[in-house]
Structure formats: C-alpha cells, structure tokens
Design a protein around this motif. Structure first.
Motif, PDB file in Angstrom:
ATOM      1  N   ASN A  70       0.845  -1.195   0.000  1.00 41.68           N
ATOM      2  CA  ASN A  70       0.000   0.000   0.000  1.00 41.68           C
ATOM      3  C   ASN A  70       0.876   1.239   0.000  1.00 41.68           C
ATOM      4  OD1 ASN A  70      -2.650  -1.334   0.259  1.00 41.68           O
ATOM      5  ND2 ASN A  70      -1.806  -2.035   2.206  1.00 41.68           N
ATOM      6  N   HIS A  71       0.299   2.360  -0.408  1.00 38.73           N
ATOM      7  CA  HIS A  71       1.093   3.569  -0.604  1.00 38.73           C
ATOM      8  C   HIS A  71       0.559   4.776   0.155  1.00 38.73           C
ATOM      9  CE1 HIS A  71       2.333   0.958  -3.943  1.00 38.73           C
ATOM     10  NE2 HIS A  71       3.508   1.477  -3.669  1.00 38.73           N
ATOM     11  N   ARG A  72       0.047   4.539   1.331  1.00 41.96           N
ATOM     12  CA  ARG A  72      -0.350   5.642   2.200  1.00 41.96           C
ATOM     13  C   ARG A  72       0.872   6.071   3.013  1.00 41.96           C
ATOM     14  NH1 ARG A  72      -4.595   1.529   3.496  1.00 41.96           N
ATOM     15  NH2 ARG A  72      -2.971   1.036   5.000  1.00 41.96           N
ATOM     16  N   PRO A  73       0.903   7.294   3.485  1.00 41.87           N
ATOM     17  CA  PRO A  73       2.055   7.742   4.280  1.00 41.87           C
ATOM     18  C   PRO A  73       2.398   6.784   5.432  1.00 41.87           C
ATOM     19  CG  PRO A  73       0.672   9.618   3.757  1.00 41.87           C
ATOM     20  CD  PRO A  73      -0.065   8.388   3.271  1.00 41.87           C
ATOM     21  N   HIS A  74       1.386   6.253   6.075  1.00 40.85           N
ATOM     22  CA  HIS A  74       1.603   5.309   7.178  1.00 40.85           C
ATOM     23  C   HIS A  74       2.352   4.060   6.702  1.00 40.85           C
ATOM     24  CE1 HIS A  74       0.869   2.623  10.547  1.00 40.85           C
ATOM     25  NE2 HIS A  74       0.372   1.755   9.677  1.00 40.85           N
ATOM     26  N   ASP A  75       2.056   3.597   5.494  1.00 39.63           N
ATOM     27  CA  ASP A  75       2.690   2.392   4.957  1.00 39.63           C
ATOM     28  C   ASP A  75       4.179   2.633   4.672  1.00 39.63           C
ATOM     29  OD1 ASP A  75       0.242   0.845   4.883  1.00 39.63           O
ATOM     30  OD2 ASP A  75      -0.344   2.173   3.234  1.00 39.63           O
ATOM     31  N   PHE A  76       4.495   3.816   4.161  1.00 38.98           N
ATOM     32  CA  PHE A  76       5.900   4.151   3.928  1.00 38.98           C
ATOM     33  C   PHE A  76       6.656   4.220   5.258  1.00 38.98           C
ATOM     34  CE2 PHE A  76       3.997   5.728  -0.035  1.00 38.98           C
ATOM     35  CZ  PHE A  76       4.862   5.178  -0.966  1.00 38.98           C
ATOM     36  N   ARG A  77       6.077   4.882   6.254  1.00 38.02           N
ATOM     37  CA  ARG A  77       6.721   4.984   7.573  1.00 38.02           C
ATOM     38  C   ARG A  77       6.908   3.610   8.200  1.00 38.02           C
ATOM     39  NH1 ARG A  77       3.289   9.349   7.956  1.00 38.02           N
ATOM     40  NH2 ARG A  77       1.809   8.224   9.274  1.00 38.02           N
ATOM     41  N   LYS A  78       5.910   2.742   8.052  1.00 34.10           N
ATOM     42  CA  LYS A  78       5.984   1.392   8.610  1.00 34.10           C
ATOM     43  C   LYS A  78       7.150   0.618   7.993  1.00 34.10           C
ATOM     44  CE  LYS A  78       3.185  -2.810   9.105  1.00 34.10           C
ATOM     45  NZ  LYS A  78       1.879  -3.427   8.795  1.00 34.10           N
ATOM     46  N   GLY A 131      14.771  -0.049   9.098  1.00 35.07           N
ATOM     47  CA  GLY A 131      15.798   0.628   9.881  1.00 35.07           C
ATOM     48  C   GLY A 131      16.275  -0.149  11.093  1.00 35.07           C
ATOM     49  N   LYS A 132      15.604  -1.226  11.421  1.00 37.42           N
ATOM     50  CA  LYS A 132      15.986  -2.034  12.589  1.00 37.42           C
ATOM     51  C   LYS A 132      17.153  -2.970  12.309  1.00 37.42           C
ATOM     52  CE  LYS A 132      11.371  -1.989  14.582  1.00 37.42           C
ATOM     53  NZ  LYS A 132      10.186  -2.771  14.905  1.00 37.42           N
ATOM     54  N   TYR A 133      17.556  -3.085  11.054  1.00 32.77           N
ATOM     55  CA  TYR A 133      18.574  -4.066  10.680  1.00 32.77           C
ATOM     56  C   TYR A 133      19.865  -3.385  10.234  1.00 32.77           C
ATOM     57  CZ  TYR A 133      14.691  -7.233  11.033  1.00 32.77           C
ATOM     58  OH  TYR A 133      13.622  -7.939  11.513  1.00 32.77           O
ATOM     59  N   ASP A 134      20.950  -3.690  10.922  1.00 28.11           N
ATOM     60  CA  ASP A 134      22.254  -3.098  10.592  1.00 28.11           C
ATOM     61  C   ASP A 134      22.724  -3.466   9.190  1.00 28.11           C
ATOM     62  OD1 ASP A 134      22.339  -1.980  13.113  1.00 28.11           O
ATOM     63  OD2 ASP A 134      23.657  -3.537  13.947  1.00 28.11           O
ATOM     64  N   GLU A 135      22.305  -4.620   8.695  1.00 27.55           N
ATOM     65  CA  GLU A 135      22.728  -5.066   7.373  1.00 27.55           C
ATOM     66  C   GLU A 135      22.205  -4.164   6.259  1.00 27.55           C
ATOM     67  OE1 GLU A 135      22.294  -8.817   9.935  1.00 27.55           O
ATOM     68  OE2 GLU A 135      21.216  -6.930   9.670  1.00 27.55           O
ATOM     69  N   ILE A 136      21.102  -3.486   6.505  1.00 31.50           N
ATOM     70  CA  ILE A 136      20.559  -2.547   5.512  1.00 31.50           C
ATOM     71  C   ILE A 136      21.284  -1.225   5.730  1.00 31.50           C
ATOM     72  CG2 ILE A 136      18.508  -1.366   4.634  1.00 31.50           C
ATOM     73  CD1 ILE A 136      16.858  -3.740   5.736  1.00 31.50           C
ATOM     74  N   VAL A 137      22.281  -0.969   4.883  1.00 32.95           N
ATOM     75  CA  VAL A 137      23.148   0.190   5.093  1.00 32.95           C
ATOM     76  C   VAL A 137      22.670   1.439   4.357  1.00 32.95           C
ATOM     77  CG1 VAL A 137      25.175  -1.213   5.644  1.00 32.95           C
ATOM     78  CG2 VAL A 137      24.772  -0.536   3.278  1.00 32.95           C
ATOM     79  N   GLU A 138      21.822   1.254   3.345  1.00 36.23           N
ATOM     80  CA  GLU A 138      21.231   2.392   2.638  1.00 36.23           C
ATOM     81  C   GLU A 138      19.834   2.002   2.191  1.00 36.23           C
ATOM     82  OE1 GLU A 138      23.683   4.228  -0.418  1.00 36.23           O
ATOM     83  OE2 GLU A 138      25.486   3.533   0.604  1.00 36.23           O
ATOM     84  N   CYS A 139      18.932   2.977   2.231  1.00 39.27           N
ATOM     85  CA  CYS A 139      17.553   2.755   1.815  1.00 39.27           C
ATOM     86  C   CYS A 139      17.099   4.003   1.068  1.00 39.27           C
ATOM     87  CB  CYS A 139      16.673   2.511   3.047  1.00 39.27           C
ATOM     88  SG  CYS A 139      14.909   2.370   2.677  1.00 39.27           S
ATOM     89  N   TYR A 140      16.658   3.805  -0.157  1.00 44.48           N
ATOM     90  CA  TYR A 140      16.202   4.917  -0.991  1.00 44.48           C
ATOM     91  C   TYR A 140      14.750   4.682  -1.392  1.00 44.48           C
ATOM     92  CZ  TYR A 140      21.213   5.706  -1.567  1.00 44.48           C
ATOM     93  OH  TYR A 140      22.546   5.921  -1.335  1.00 44.48           O
ATOM     94  N   ASN A 141      13.910   5.687  -1.205  1.00 46.42           N
ATOM     95  CA  ASN A 141      12.548   5.676  -1.732  1.00 46.42           C
ATOM     96  C   ASN A 141      12.673   6.223  -3.146  1.00 46.42           C
ATOM     97  OD1 ASN A 141       9.571   7.610  -1.160  1.00 46.42           O
ATOM     98  ND2 ASN A 141       9.681   5.499  -1.817  1.00 46.42           N
ATOM     99  N   VAL A 142      12.316   5.418  -4.148  1.00 47.72           N
ATOM    100  CA  VAL A 142      12.592   5.765  -5.540  1.00 47.72           C
ATOM    101  C   VAL A 142      11.324   5.798  -6.384  1.00 47.72           C
ATOM    102  CG1 VAL A 142      14.943   4.835  -5.455  1.00 47.72           C
ATOM    103  CG2 VAL A 142      13.063   3.349  -6.146  1.00 47.72           C
ATOM    104  N   SER A 143      11.442   6.409  -7.546  1.00 50.88           N
ATOM    105  CA  SER A 143      10.351   6.385  -8.510  1.00 50.88           C
ATOM    106  C   SER A 143      10.578   5.225  -9.468  1.00 50.88           C
ATOM    107  CB  SER A 143      10.298   7.708  -9.282  1.00 50.88           C
ATOM    108  OG  SER A 143      11.482   7.860 -10.039  1.00 50.88           O
ATOM    109  N   GLY A 144       9.558   4.852 -10.188  1.00 54.69           N
ATOM    110  CA  GLY A 144       9.710   3.800 -11.179  1.00 54.69           C
ATOM    111  C   GLY A 144       8.930   2.553 -10.825  1.00 54.69           C
ATOM    112  N   GLY A 145       9.459   1.410 -11.181  1.00 54.20           N
ATOM    113  CA  GLY A 145       8.752   0.143 -11.055  1.00 54.20           C
ATOM    114  C   GLY A 145       8.707  -0.458  -9.668  1.00 54.20           C
ATOM    115  N   TYR A 146       9.374   0.107  -8.720  1.00 49.84           N
ATOM    116  CA  TYR A 146       9.343  -0.369  -7.341  1.00 49.84           C
ATOM    117  C   TYR A 146       9.448   0.832  -6.419  1.00 49.84           C
ATOM    118  CZ  TYR A 146      14.377  -0.178  -8.315  1.00 49.84           C
ATOM    119  OH  TYR A 146      15.627   0.225  -8.714  1.00 49.84           O
ATOM    120  N   ASP A 147       9.298   0.611  -5.115  1.00 56.63           N
ATOM    121  CA  ASP A 147       9.224   1.727  -4.172  1.00 56.63           C
ATOM    122  C   ASP A 147      10.538   2.054  -3.475  1.00 56.63           C
ATOM    123  OD1 ASP A 147       6.371   2.112  -4.499  1.00 56.63           O
ATOM    124  OD2 ASP A 147       6.150   0.199  -3.448  1.00 56.63           O
ATOM    125  N   TYR A 148      11.328   1.012  -3.164  1.00 57.78           N
ATOM    126  CA  TYR A 148      12.567   1.218  -2.409  1.00 57.78           C
ATOM    127  C   TYR A 148      13.715   0.457  -3.041  1.00 57.78           C
ATOM    128  CZ  TYR A 148       9.875   3.258   1.384  1.00 57.78           C
ATOM    129  OH  TYR A 148       9.064   4.062   2.124  1.00 57.78           O
TER     130      TYR A 148
END
Length: 167
Positions: free
Chosen positions: A79-87, A93-110
């Motif tokens: 889903n694409h409500r503001p709450h869903d993005f924050r969730k 963000g709880k996982y150290d292995e995820i060192v970068e996260c980008y919200n992007v345009s196009g065929g996927y969200d992140y």
C-alpha cells in the motif's frame, strides 16, 4: 534545487578535502585549502554548526574484516499511504545489514543496499523482513559481483554549483 547554505570557494575546498581526508589536522586542512589556521578552523566549525558537516568516519575496507556480499534489493510495498511508507522505513531501519535505503520512482518503491557476511545471511534477513509484516509485496535482488568504480564521497562541487564535471 540549490543549497540553503551560503558557501564560498573556501568552504567548498574545506568540504572536498575533509570528505577525502577527514582525519587531517587543522594545520593540514588550512594548507590544503589556502587559508591560515584560525579562519580555516572557524569555517570548519561553522560548517558543522549549520549542519553541512554531519560527522566524521573511517573508510573501512570490508575485505580486511572477512568475506561479505553486497546486495541491492528492489522492494515494492503493498500500500502507498504515508503510514505504509513509515511502517516499512521503520521496520527496515531495525537491521544493521541494511546500510542504505532509498525511496525511488519507477517500477518499485525502495532500493536497499544490504551488506551481509554471505548469501545465506542475506536470505535469512529477507525472510525476516517478510515475517516482520512491514508491507513488502515483492522484492527482487541483485548480488554485486565486483565494484569497478567507487568514489570516496559525493561530487560536492558539481552539486553546489550545478556545473557538470565534464564542462
């Protein structure tokens, strides 16, 4: 969009040098940028105070620590409500292995950059993310085979001036 910070050529020289050599002394920095020590230190402190310089860190060579994999994962959320993005962002963000996260345009969200000791660890992380129920509808991943180019820092002068590097 131009930066809100008003920076001159000496500020840019300081930033470029610190991005490359963050551990240098003020004496080294002032010589590198062509300022005397006191004004150089004052400018550096101002850049820290206004938040242009967020911090300093070491450029660690991961290969020296052991074997690892770098994986880029394209994530689509349900889903694409503001709450869903924050969730999703809070969960990821709880996982150290995820060192970068980008919200992007196009065929996927992140687009996630994940660093793990091995493929099995990466796979377990992705299974855990799905179990966490943070809104992932689907994901697709790409394992990095090699990194033929890695700049140490961002193109500060290009960003600040808007002029291309090839001009």
């Amino acid at each position: 969009m131009r930066s809100a910070a008003s920076l001159d050529q000496f500020d840019m020289k300081i930033l470029v040098h610190l991005q490359r050599e963050g551990r240098c002394s003020n004496v080294e920095l002032s010589a590198a940028v062509g300022l005397s020590e006191s004004p150089c230190l004052a400018r550096t402190k101002r850049l820290q105070e206004i938040g242009v310089i967020r911090g300093y860190g070491a450029d660690v060579v991961l290969e020296k620590l052991g074997s690892h994999v770098i994986v880029f994962s394209e994530v689509t959320i349900s889903n694409h409500r503001p709450h869903d993005f924050r969730k999703f962002e809070t969960g990821a963000g709880k996982y150290d292995e995820i060192v970068e996260c980008y919200n992007v345009s196009g065929g996927y969200d992140y687009l996630l950059k994940i660093v793990a000791p091995d493929i099995a660890h990466f796979q377990a992380l992705m299974e855990r993310l799905l179990e966490d129920d943070i809104g992932i509808e689907k994901f697709s991943s790409r394992v990095v085979l090699r990194r033929p180019l890695a700049q140490r820092g961002d193109p500060l002068t290009v960003i600040a001036t808007g002029k291309p590097s090839w001009a």
